[in-house]
Write a protein that holds these residues in place. Structure first.
Motif, mmCIF file in Angstrom:
data_model
loop_
_atom_site.group_PDB
_atom_site.id
_atom_site.type_symbol
_atom_site.label_atom_id
_atom_site.label_comp_id
_atom_site.label_asym_id
_atom_site.label_seq_id
_atom_site.Cartn_x
_atom_site.Cartn_y
_atom_site.Cartn_z
ATOM 1 N N LEU A 159 1.220 -1.420 0.211
ATOM 2 C CA LEU A 159 0.300 0.036 -0.064
ATOM 3 C C LEU A 159 1.247 1.786 -0.020
ATOM 4 C CD1 LEU A 159 -2.511 -0.734 3.325
ATOM 5 C CD2 LEU A 159 -2.959 -0.473 0.226
ATOM 6 N N ILE A 160 0.107 2.076 -1.145
ATOM 7 C CA ILE A 160 0.889 3.662 -0.462
ATOM 8 C C ILE A 160 1.101 4.362 0.827
ATOM 9 C CG2 ILE A 160 0.811 6.520 -1.296
ATOM 10 C CD1 ILE A 160 -0.481 4.512 -3.628
ATOM 11 N N VAL A 161 1.919 4.403 1.162
ATOM 12 C CA VAL A 161 2.244 4.706 3.050
ATOM 13 C C VAL A 161 2.709 6.723 2.917
ATOM 14 C CG1 VAL A 161 2.600 3.288 4.229
ATOM 15 C CG2 VAL A 161 4.459 3.469 3.089
ATOM 16 N N GLU A 162 3.118 7.031 1.752
ATOM 17 C CA GLU A 162 3.858 8.244 2.019
ATOM 18 C C GLU A 162 3.894 8.855 0.463
ATOM 19 O OE1 GLU A 162 7.274 10.212 4.707
ATOM 20 O OE2 GLU A 162 7.770 7.963 4.213
ATOM 21 N N HIS A 163 4.253 10.279 0.426
ATOM 22 C CA HIS A 163 4.247 11.198 -0.487
ATOM 23 C C HIS A 163 4.786 12.381 -0.390
ATOM 24 C CE1 HIS A 163 0.923 13.710 -3.265
ATOM 25 N NE2 HIS A 163 2.021 13.202 -4.663
ATOM 26 N N TRP A 164 5.529 12.717 -2.018
ATOM 27 C CA TRP A 164 5.699 13.672 -2.121
ATOM 28 C C TRP A 164 5.338 14.301 -3.562
ATOM 29 C CZ3 TRP A 164 8.040 9.356 -0.064
ATOM 30 C CH2 TRP A 164 8.831 9.684 1.200
ATOM 31 N N ASN A 165 5.571 15.361 -3.528
ATOM 32 C CA ASN A 165 5.329 15.789 -4.574
ATOM 33 C C ASN A 165 6.143 17.356 -5.439
ATOM 34 O OD1 ASN A 165 3.337 17.478 -3.946
ATOM 35 N ND2 ASN A 165 2.396 17.445 -4.650
ATOM 36 N N ALA A 166 6.184 17.949 -6.494
ATOM 37 C CA ALA A 166 6.519 19.001 -6.418
ATOM 38 C C ALA A 166 5.359 19.993 -8.661
ATOM 39 C CB ALA A 166 8.280 18.692 -7.577
ATOM 40 N N MET A 167 5.109 21.092 -8.395
ATOM 41 C CA MET A 167 4.543 21.519 -8.991
ATOM 42 C C MET A 167 4.951 23.165 -9.824
ATOM 43 S SD MET A 167 1.015 20.685 -6.690
ATOM 44 C CE MET A 167 -0.449 20.881 -8.161
ATOM 45 N N GLU A 168 4.583 22.904 -11.151
ATOM 46 C CA GLU A 168 4.988 23.961 -11.696
ATOM 47 C C GLU A 168 4.495 24.556 -12.972
ATOM 48 O OE1 GLU A 168 9.089 25.395 -14.245
ATOM 49 O OE2 GLU A 168 9.243 23.728 -13.335
ATOM 50 N N PRO A 169 3.913 25.648 -13.641
ATOM 51 C CA PRO A 169 3.653 26.121 -14.740
ATOM 52 C C PRO A 169 3.963 25.635 -15.618
ATOM 53 C CG PRO A 169 3.079 27.070 -13.142
ATOM 54 C CD PRO A 169 3.921 26.165 -12.580
ATOM 55 N N LEU A 170 3.210 25.068 -16.988
ATOM 56 C CA LEU A 170 3.661 25.057 -18.209
ATOM 57 C C LEU A 170 4.207 26.456 -18.787
ATOM 58 C CD1 LEU A 170 2.766 22.412 -18.120
ATOM 59 C CD2 LEU A 170 2.503 21.765 -20.448
ATOM 60 N N PRO A 171 5.498 26.838 -19.179
ATOM 61 C CA PRO A 171 5.482 27.823 -20.212
ATOM 62 C C PRO A 171 5.061 28.141 -20.612
ATOM 63 C CG PRO A 171 7.485 26.683 -20.371
ATOM 64 C CD PRO A 171 6.085 25.683 -19.479
ATOM 65 N N ARG A 172 4.645 29.498 -21.556
ATOM 66 C CA ARG A 172 3.832 29.616 -21.943
ATOM 67 C C ARG A 172 4.752 29.167 -23.720
ATOM 68 N NH1 ARG A 172 3.476 35.144 -20.278
ATOM 69 N NH2 ARG A 172 4.606 35.905 -22.342
ATOM 70 N N GLY A 173 3.920 29.312 -24.751
ATOM 71 C CA GLY A 173 4.135 28.292 -26.179
ATOM 72 C C GLY A 173 4.764 29.813 -26.218
ATOM 73 N N ASP A 174 5.063 31.160 -26.438
ATOM 74 C CA ASP A 174 6.183 32.277 -26.104
ATOM 75 C C ASP A 174 7.884 32.144 -25.662
ATOM 76 O OD1 ASP A 174 5.352 33.282 -24.483
ATOM 77 O OD2 ASP A 174 4.375 35.141 -25.612
ATOM 78 N N MET A 175 7.222 31.609 -24.674
ATOM 79 C CA MET A 175 7.855 31.439 -23.746
ATOM 80 C C MET A 175 9.009 30.489 -23.870
ATOM 81 S SD MET A 175 6.615 33.381 -20.359
ATOM 82 C CE MET A 175 8.351 32.784 -18.965
ATOM 83 N N LEU A 176 9.016 29.073 -24.687
ATOM 84 C CA LEU A 176 9.389 28.497 -24.910
ATOM 85 C C LEU A 176 11.070 28.459 -25.385
ATOM 86 C CD1 LEU A 176 6.920 25.231 -26.129
ATOM 87 C CD2 LEU A 176 7.666 25.726 -23.480
ATOM 88 N N VAL A 177 11.884 27.800 -25.407
ATOM 89 C CA VAL A 177 13.399 27.792 -26.042
ATOM 90 C C VAL A 177 13.473 26.545 -25.765
ATOM 91 C CG1 VAL A 177 14.167 29.749 -24.687
ATOM 92 C CG2 VAL A 177 14.462 28.062 -23.498
ATOM 93 N N ASN A 178 12.779 25.518 -25.665
ATOM 94 C CA ASN A 178 13.347 23.938 -25.915
ATOM 95 C C ASN A 178 11.630 23.480 -26.166
ATOM 96 O OD1 ASN A 178 11.944 23.419 -23.301
ATOM 97 N ND2 ASN A 178 13.889 23.964 -22.455
ATOM 98 N N GLN A 179 11.624 22.213 -26.341
ATOM 99 C CA GLN A 179 10.212 21.175 -26.477
ATOM 100 C C GLN A 179 9.507 20.919 -25.466
ATOM 101 O OE1 GLN A 179 10.818 17.492 -28.122
ATOM 102 N NE2 GLN A 179 13.428 17.892 -27.247
#
Length: 265
Positions: A242-262
């Protein structure tokens, strides 16, 4: 991680972090630990060794004091996952980073994804974003634990079946480290339905990758919070099926006009 042999690919991922960023040897580290290509998904960083050096040259100048700790590492085939904390300029800014690396046949890094989230001093659950066990154990349970989390993500998070949480999560011992969630399985149930503002649902749209080693399983997903798309790493610890512990990280996706990679995916 006591008793677990760390492979060259994991050593390379850690070294790129510590030597390239903490020690400020970006050019030397990217040359030593990446392969013939280095495809980048980190916000603001262009593909290739030159992109890494360009981005971190400016980063190192802005942040002359860097304290970085690799907290957890897991390896699944050609992929490596790292969970790290960063304190810059004596705590002027603090970050939690979750990184995934793909490697070539020589264990050198050829692709990188990350999610960076700000350190939160006090989480609702009462736990920090980084405390808890770090040792990889139960290697013989890797496949079973990966299957458990895969089913949990698909049934509970993607389809929104919060009522099925008890099939996958320990109701007695579950520990939550996400600053967005309440303590216990009530917080995890809510994360399938909402996060942040009480009326705003967090919707899991797409599972990009699931990695597992022993008692740890990590997922990388595209989610949606209101009108905003987010990249999310979720790290789970499994015990006795069973799952007994959880960590996470969240980040907004950059706008298309700000992308410098894929982009993040």
């Amino acid at each position: 991680m006591k008793g677990l042999r760390i492979s060259t690919k994991t050593d390379n991922a850690k070294a790129l972090y510590i030597e390239g960023i903490q020690k400020g040897q970006a050019k030397e580290a990217v040359a030593a630990y990446t392969g013939e290509r280095y495809t980048q998904h980190s916000t603001g960083v262009r593909d290739g060794a030159d992109g890494f050096v360009e981005f971190f040259g400016a980063f190192l100048e802005r942040n002359p004091i860097r304290d970085i700790h690799i907290l957890r590492a897991i390896e699944d085939g050609q992929f490596v996952f790292l969970h790290a904390s960063q304190s810059l300029n004596n705590g002027e800014s603090r970050w939690i980073t979750m990184d995934m690396f793909d490697t070539d046949d020589h264990d050198r890094i050829v692709e990188h994804w990350d999610v960076i989230t700000e350190w939160v001093d006090s989480a609702t659950s009462g736990h920090s974003q980084i405390d808890g066990p770090t040792e990889v154990t139960d290697l013989d349970q890797t496949a079973a634990n990966k299957a458990l989390v895969t089913a949990f993500v698909n049934e509970v998070l993607v389809t929104g079946r919060a009522d099925e949480v008890g099939k996958y999560v320990s109701t007695q011992t579950y520990i939550e480290h996400s600053p967005q969630a309440a303590a216990g399985t009530d917080g995890l149930s809510a994360s399938a339905a909402q996060v942040g503002a009480a009326s705003t649902p967090l919707v899991y749209k797409y599972v990009h990758k699931i990695l597992a080693q022993g008692n740890f399983v990590v997922t990388y997903c595209l989610t949606q919070l209101g009108a905003e798309d987010l990249a999310v790493f979720d790290l789970y610890r499994i015990e006795d099926g069973l799952i007994v512990e959880h960590w996470n990280a969240m980040e907004p996706l950059p706008r298309g006009d700000m992308l410098v990679n894929q982009g993040k995916f």
